[in-house]
Design a protein around this motif. Structure first.
Motif, PDB file in Angstrom:
ATOM      1  N   ALA A 182      75.150   5.816  86.666  1.00 35.14           N
ATOM      2  CA  ALA A 182      75.030   4.821  87.587  1.00 35.14           C
ATOM      3  C   ALA A 182      73.699   4.892  87.988  1.00 35.14           C
ATOM      4  O   ALA A 182      72.871   3.841  88.446  1.00 35.14           O
ATOM      5  N   LYS A 183      72.943   6.012  88.621  1.00 35.98           N
ATOM      6  CA  LYS A 183      71.739   6.051  89.187  1.00 35.98           C
ATOM      7  C   LYS A 183      70.732   5.575  88.616  1.00 35.98           C
ATOM      8  O   LYS A 183      69.727   4.740  88.849  1.00 35.98           O
ATOM      9  N   PHE A 184      70.669   5.998  87.178  1.00 33.76           N
ATOM     10  CA  PHE A 184      69.585   5.459  86.373  1.00 33.76           C
ATOM     11  C   PHE A 184      69.398   4.091  86.090  1.00 33.76           C
ATOM     12  O   PHE A 184      68.451   3.255  85.846  1.00 33.76           O
ATOM     13  N   GLU A 185      70.723   3.559  85.758  1.00 32.44           N
ATOM     14  CA  GLU A 185      70.996   2.067  85.641  1.00 32.44           C
ATOM     15  C   GLU A 185      70.843   1.156  86.944  1.00 32.44           C
ATOM     16  O   GLU A 185      70.001   0.090  86.889  1.00 32.44           O
ATOM     17  N   ALA A 186      70.955   1.930  88.132  1.00 35.18           N
ATOM     18  CA  ALA A 186      70.439   1.110  89.544  1.00 35.18           C
ATOM     19  C   ALA A 186      68.900   1.241  89.464  1.00 35.18           C
ATOM     20  O   ALA A 186      68.231  -0.089  90.011  1.00 35.18           O
ATOM     21  N   LEU A 187      68.185   2.253  89.076  1.00 33.87           N
ATOM     22  CA  LEU A 187      66.827   2.134  88.798  1.00 33.87           C
ATOM     23  C   LEU A 187      66.181   1.033  87.959  1.00 33.87           C
ATOM     24  O   LEU A 187      65.197   0.353  88.159  1.00 33.87           O
TER      25      LEU A 187
END
Length: 322
Positions: A182-187
């Motif tokens: 989720a964090k990488f996709e948010a970036l």
């Protein structure tokens, strides 16, 4: 004692100990914290007080060893112990009385990645532009990554509080930002505009293909950080072929096992002897038996920035490793 090629005999005491360790690890595991830190209290058959051990990715290991609450601890990265030994950075006002027994090899670096739309080319550019980054960091609130980043941005001329005052924000959530998390996709979606983390072998090659930029550190900043005890390193194109060039960063290698500098020499020597005798039973990131010959010297995989305890130094010398 097993050599590098002989089969390893795991006797009943070792089997029972491993059973208890694995059972305890499973019982204390939590889905939001897959790398929960172990702590052990062992009553020996030699009489006297129990042996207290802990492993940590926080300052807790250092403060508890120095304060006499535990006898021995792990920490990662090795540079965190060097910063404590020198009494530098944002966390220490005086040198801490610590020394090493050995360093478990683990090669790693830090990575500060930003969305390509920011136009930033270095970490120092954040301060120069007063850029309001939306920064994603490790979810564990006391992880050493947070202390390290505080020192990095201070050396670069600003603080995270400054960044928030410019309109940015800091979100502490999740674990290593591998592609698909989720964090990488948010970036990549622009919901976050930056991530700082370690474990680069798990996400470094995904940065450029996702339209992100890996920010480096300038030489003057790196010099300030080296004076604190951190180590200059590189994210190289040999490691990550998608990078446009080698990126200067900080090292995050090594898991030093450390004690107070006045710890009992007999205890330290027995620990070293135990590692030597059981080197074929102990898992590490590589293959084969534990490579003790590189775990008591300053190597890229096992950086050693503090003195060895005298008893450990004598033992490794006797084994021919020094």
């Amino acid at each position: 004692m097993p050599n590098d090629t002989s089969p390893v005999y795991i006797g009943p005491p070792a089997m029972r100990a491993r059973f208890l360790l694995e059972a305890a690890a499973g019982m204390t595991a939590h889905p939001d914290e897959p790398y929960r830190e172990p702590e052990l209290t062992l009553q020996t058959d030699r009489g006297g007080p129990p042996l207290r051990l802990c492993a940590s990715s926080t300052l807790d290991g250092i403060t508890r060893v120095v304060g006499g609450e535990v006898d021995l601890a792990f920490i990662n990265p090795s540079s965190a112990l060097t910063v404590a030994y020198r009494g530098k950075g944002s966390c220490f006002t005086q040198p801490q009385p610590v020394c090493a027994v050995t360093v478990l090899p683990s090669r790693d670096q830090c990575l500060f990645a930003v969305h390509g739309s920011t136009g930033l080319a270095s970490i120092e550019d954040i301060g120069r532009a007063k850029y309001p980054l939306k920064l994603g960091l490790r979810g564990r609130q006391d992880h050493l990554l947070h202390n390290m980043l505080d020192d990095i941005v201070a050396a670069a001329g600003f603080s995270l509080a400054d960044m928030v005052a410019w309109g940015g924000e800091v979100r502490k959530t999740g674990h290593i930002p591998q592609s698909g998390t989720a964090k990488f996709e948010a970036l990549t979606a622009g919901e976050l505009t930056a991530i700082f983390d370690e474990g680069v072998h798990l996400w470094g090659d995904a940065v450029m293909p996702a339209g992100l930029t890996a920010l480096g550190l300038e030489d003057e900043t790196l010099g300030r950080l080296e004076e604190m005890g951190y180590r200059r390193d590189w994210l190289t194109r040999d490691q990550f072929p998608t990078l446009p060039e080698d990126i200067p960063t900080l090292d995050f290698s090594g898991w030093p096992v450390f004690v107070r500098n006045d710890s009992d020499g007999d205890m330290v020597r027995r620990l070293c002897a135990s590692l030597e005798a059981r080197r074929g039973m102990i898992p590490w990131e590589g293959e084969g038996p534990l490579p003790l010959d590189i775990m008591c010297r300053d190597t890229p995989e096992a950086p050693l920035g503090v003195p060895l305890h005298p008893a450990a130094e004598a033992f490794w010398q006797e084994q021919g490793y020094l």
